[in-house]
Design a protein around this motif. Structure first.
Motif, PDB file in Angstrom:
ATOM      1  N   LEU A   1      -0.650  32.214 -16.962  1.00 15.32           N
ATOM      2  CA  LEU A   1      -0.168  33.564 -17.258  1.00 15.32           C
ATOM      3  C   LEU A   1      -0.083  34.400 -15.988  1.00 15.32           C
ATOM      4  CD1 LEU A   1       0.681  35.790 -19.173  1.00 15.32           C
ATOM      5  CD2 LEU A   1      -1.741  36.288 -19.583  1.00 15.32           C
ATOM      6  N   ARG A   2      -1.101  34.303 -15.150  1.00 16.43           N
ATOM      7  CA  ARG A   2      -1.100  35.061 -13.892  1.00 16.43           C
ATOM      8  C   ARG A   2       0.123  34.695 -13.049  1.00 16.43           C
ATOM      9  NH1 ARG A   2      -4.710  37.684 -10.465  1.00 16.43           N
ATOM     10  NH2 ARG A   2      -4.268  37.425  -8.244  1.00 16.43           N
ATOM     11  N   SER A   3       0.422  33.399 -12.976  1.00 10.83           N
ATOM     12  CA  SER A   3       1.579  32.938 -12.221  1.00 10.83           C
ATOM     13  C   SER A   3       2.877  33.495 -12.806  1.00 10.83           C
ATOM     14  CB  SER A   3       1.618  31.404 -12.227  1.00 10.83           C
ATOM     15  OG  SER A   3       2.783  30.922 -11.600  1.00 10.83           O
ATOM     16  N   SER A   4       2.946  33.551 -14.130  1.00 15.19           N
ATOM     17  CA  SER A   4       4.144  34.076 -14.788  1.00 15.19           C
ATOM     18  C   SER A   4       4.323  35.562 -14.506  1.00 15.19           C
ATOM     19  CB  SER A   4       4.054  33.835 -16.300  1.00 15.19           C
ATOM     20  OG  SER A   4       4.011  32.457 -16.593  1.00 15.19           O
ATOM     21  N   ILE A   5       3.212  36.300 -14.487  1.00 21.19           N
ATOM     22  CA  ILE A   5       3.269  37.733 -14.187  1.00 21.19           C
ATOM     23  C   ILE A   5       3.724  37.948 -12.742  1.00 21.19           C
ATOM     24  CG2 ILE A   5       1.907  39.839 -13.913  1.00 21.19           C
ATOM     25  CD1 ILE A   5       2.322  39.166 -16.806  1.00 21.19           C
ATOM     26  N   LEU A   6       3.171  37.163 -11.821  1.00 22.17           N
ATOM     27  CA  LEU A   6       3.555  37.284 -10.413  1.00 22.17           C
ATOM     28  C   LEU A   6       5.040  36.989 -10.218  1.00 22.17           C
ATOM     29  CD1 LEU A   6       0.462  35.594  -8.710  1.00 22.17           C
ATOM     30  CD2 LEU A   6       1.179  37.980  -8.445  1.00 22.17           C
ATOM     31  N   GLU A   7       5.535  35.977 -10.910  1.00 15.70           N
ATOM     32  CA  GLU A   7       6.954  35.631 -10.811  1.00 15.70           C
ATOM     33  C   GLU A   7       7.827  36.772 -11.328  1.00 15.70           C
ATOM     34  OE1 GLU A   7      10.124  32.295 -12.519  1.00 15.70           O
ATOM     35  OE2 GLU A   7       7.959  32.002 -12.784  1.00 15.70           O
ATOM     36  N   ALA A   8       7.419  37.369 -12.448  1.00 17.44           N
ATOM     37  CA  ALA A   8       8.184  38.482 -13.017  1.00 17.44           C
ATOM     38  C   ALA A   8       8.164  39.694 -12.086  1.00 17.44           C
ATOM     39  CB  ALA A   8       7.618  38.854 -14.384  1.00 17.44           C
ATOM     40  N   LEU A   9       7.031  39.933 -11.439  1.00 16.58           N
ATOM     41  CA  LEU A   9       6.930  41.053 -10.501  1.00 16.58           C
ATOM     42  C   LEU A   9       7.814  40.824  -9.279  1.00 16.58           C
ATOM     43  CD1 LEU A   9       3.087  41.782 -10.644  1.00 16.58           C
ATOM     44  CD2 LEU A   9       4.923  43.283 -11.450  1.00 16.58           C
ATOM     45  N   ARG A  10       7.834  39.591  -8.777  1.00 16.90           N
ATOM     46  CA  ARG A  10       8.686  39.277  -7.624  1.00 16.90           C
ATOM     47  C   ARG A  10      10.154  39.527  -7.960  1.00 16.90           C
ATOM     48  NH1 ARG A  10       4.898  34.971  -6.695  1.00 16.90           N
ATOM     49  NH2 ARG A  10       6.142  33.571  -7.996  1.00 16.90           N
ATOM     50  N   GLU A  11      10.557  39.115  -9.146  1.00 14.27           N
ATOM     51  CA  GLU A  11      11.945  39.322  -9.557  1.00 14.27           C
ATOM     52  C   GLU A  11      12.257  40.810  -9.693  1.00 14.27           C
ATOM     53  OE1 GLU A  11      12.490  37.095 -13.115  1.00 14.27           O
ATOM     54  OE2 GLU A  11      12.477  35.146 -12.100  1.00 14.27           O
ATOM     55  N   SER A  12      11.282  41.567 -10.185  1.00 13.80           N
ATOM     56  CA  SER A  12      11.481  43.004 -10.340  1.00 13.80           C
ATOM     57  C   SER A  12      11.603  43.691  -8.984  1.00 13.80           C
ATOM     58  CB  SER A  12      10.319  43.609 -11.130  1.00 13.80           C
ATOM     59  OG  SER A  12      10.513  44.992 -11.330  1.00 13.80           O
ATOM     60  N   PHE A  13      10.721  43.314  -8.043  1.00  9.84           N
ATOM     61  CA  PHE A  13      10.778  43.891  -6.696  1.00  9.84           C
ATOM     62  C   PHE A  13      12.097  43.530  -6.010  1.00  9.84           C
ATOM     63  CE2 PHE A  13       5.952  43.942  -6.757  1.00  9.84           C
ATOM     64  CZ  PHE A  13       5.859  45.331  -6.733  1.00  9.84           C
ATOM     65  N   SER A  14      12.550  42.282  -6.204  1.00 12.66           N
ATOM     66  CA  SER A  14      13.792  41.828  -5.567  1.00 12.66           C
ATOM     67  C   SER A  14      14.992  42.619  -6.072  1.00 12.66           C
ATOM     68  CB  SER A  14      14.013  40.338  -5.843  1.00 12.66           C
ATOM     69  OG  SER A  14      12.990  39.567  -5.264  1.00 12.66           O
ATOM     70  N   SER A  15      14.977  42.943  -7.361  1.00  9.75           N
ATOM     71  CA  SER A  15      16.108  43.672  -7.944  1.00  9.75           C
ATOM     72  C   SER A  15      16.170  45.117  -7.466  1.00  9.75           C
ATOM     73  CB  SER A  15      16.012  43.649  -9.472  1.00  9.75           C
ATOM     74  OG  SER A  15      14.881  44.382  -9.923  1.00  9.75           O
ATOM     75  N   GLN A  16      15.037  45.615  -6.930  1.00  9.80           N
ATOM     76  CA  GLN A  16      14.997  46.999  -6.464  1.00  9.80           C
ATOM     77  C   GLN A  16      15.434  47.141  -5.013  1.00  9.80           C
ATOM     78  OE1 GLN A  16      11.000  48.389  -7.217  1.00  9.80           O
ATOM     79  NE2 GLN A  16      11.332  48.593  -9.418  1.00  9.80           N
ATOM     80  N   VAL A  17      15.510  46.006  -4.315  1.00  9.51           N
ATOM     81  CA  VAL A  17      15.885  46.045  -2.894  1.00  9.51           C
ATOM     82  C   VAL A  17      17.388  46.275  -2.740  1.00  9.51           C
ATOM     83  CG1 VAL A  17      15.976  44.734  -0.757  1.00  9.51           C
ATOM     84  CG2 VAL A  17      13.993  44.529  -2.259  1.00  9.51           C
TER      85      VAL A  17
END
Length: 235
Positions: free
Chosen positions: A219-235
């Motif tokens: 679950l932690r890995s899944s959350i980290l992956e989702a956060l990375r995708e969210s940060f990438s979309s904001q760049v």
């Protein structure tokens, strides 16, 4: 409602019953049947065949959530009886499906032409099987997949794209709102444990850690992956 697929869920206690309830709530385009085996079986069942249900509906897919090796050994016979094309046998406790039992069941199902997977733990299941039935199930239930929306460093939205079969992913998602993004992975892991996760707390030989901890890491890995995708979309 038109049901395209049929699912037979085998339970033996609260572990399986909770998952069955979650599936019925969210797997709306499948017809789901639940069969409960006796809760207290002896350590050794001399004639497992007597446990087979006398009347059981034909089902495309069997999901075995029983908590005794004797039930796992019945899966080939049951698959043949209900004309199943695929079987999912999660291993959230290695005592329920020991390695020797897994090997025997896998071989017998393969000989019958029935596809099978043994995700360990259940929330590690992914849609990478040769079976379309298993993959269709795993598109909705298995390794968590989320979409997280952020604003000013806070979680402002969480959409569950694929949830753990027990329902913990939705439970966690509802409680991550307004949590700092940097704290979300740890917060999610703690929430999953208190849901509670019912995977074994005993050290697993294969992982060298308990399956409840492995589920938390997933679950932690899944959350980290989702956060990375969210940060990438904001760049």
């Amino acid at each position: 409602m038109f049901f395209q697929k049929t699912l037979l869920v085998l339970t033996q206690g609260w572990y399986g019953q909770r998952i069955a309830l979650n599936l019925r709530k969210r797997l709306l385009n499948w017809k789901t049947f639940v069969y409960g085996f006796p809760r207290n079986l002896p350590d050794f069942v001399e004639e497992p065949e007597i446990l087979l249900p006398r009347v059981v509906p034909q089902s495309s897919l069997i999901l075995s959530l029983a908590e005794h090796p004797a039930v796992a050994l019945l899966l080939p016979s049951l698959a043949k009886k209900v004309k199943a094309k695929a079987v999912i046998t999660p291993i959230d406790n290695s005592k329920w499906v020991p390695p020797a039992v897994k090997k025997e069941v896998l071989e017998e199902l393969t000989n019958l032409g029935v596809a099978s997977v043994f995700p360990k733990p259940f929330c590690s299941l992914e849609a990478d099987s040769d079976s379309e039935l298993i993959n269709e199930f795993a598109e909705k239930f298995g390794r968590p997949k989320l979409k997280i929306s952020l604003k000013n460093g806070l979680v402002v939205g969480v959409k569950v794209l694929r949830g753990a079969p027990c329902g913990s992913t939705h439970f966690v998602a509802e409680r991550l709102l307004n949590v700092e993004a940097s704290k979300a992975p740890t917060r999610a892991s703690l929430l999953a444990q208190t849901y509670p996760c019912l995977a074994s707390r005993q050290k697993d030989v294969e992982y060298g850690d308990s399956l409840i901890h492995v589920a938390g890491y997933i679950l932690r890995s899944s959350i980290l992956e989702a956060l990375r995708e969210s940060f990438s979309s904001q760049v």
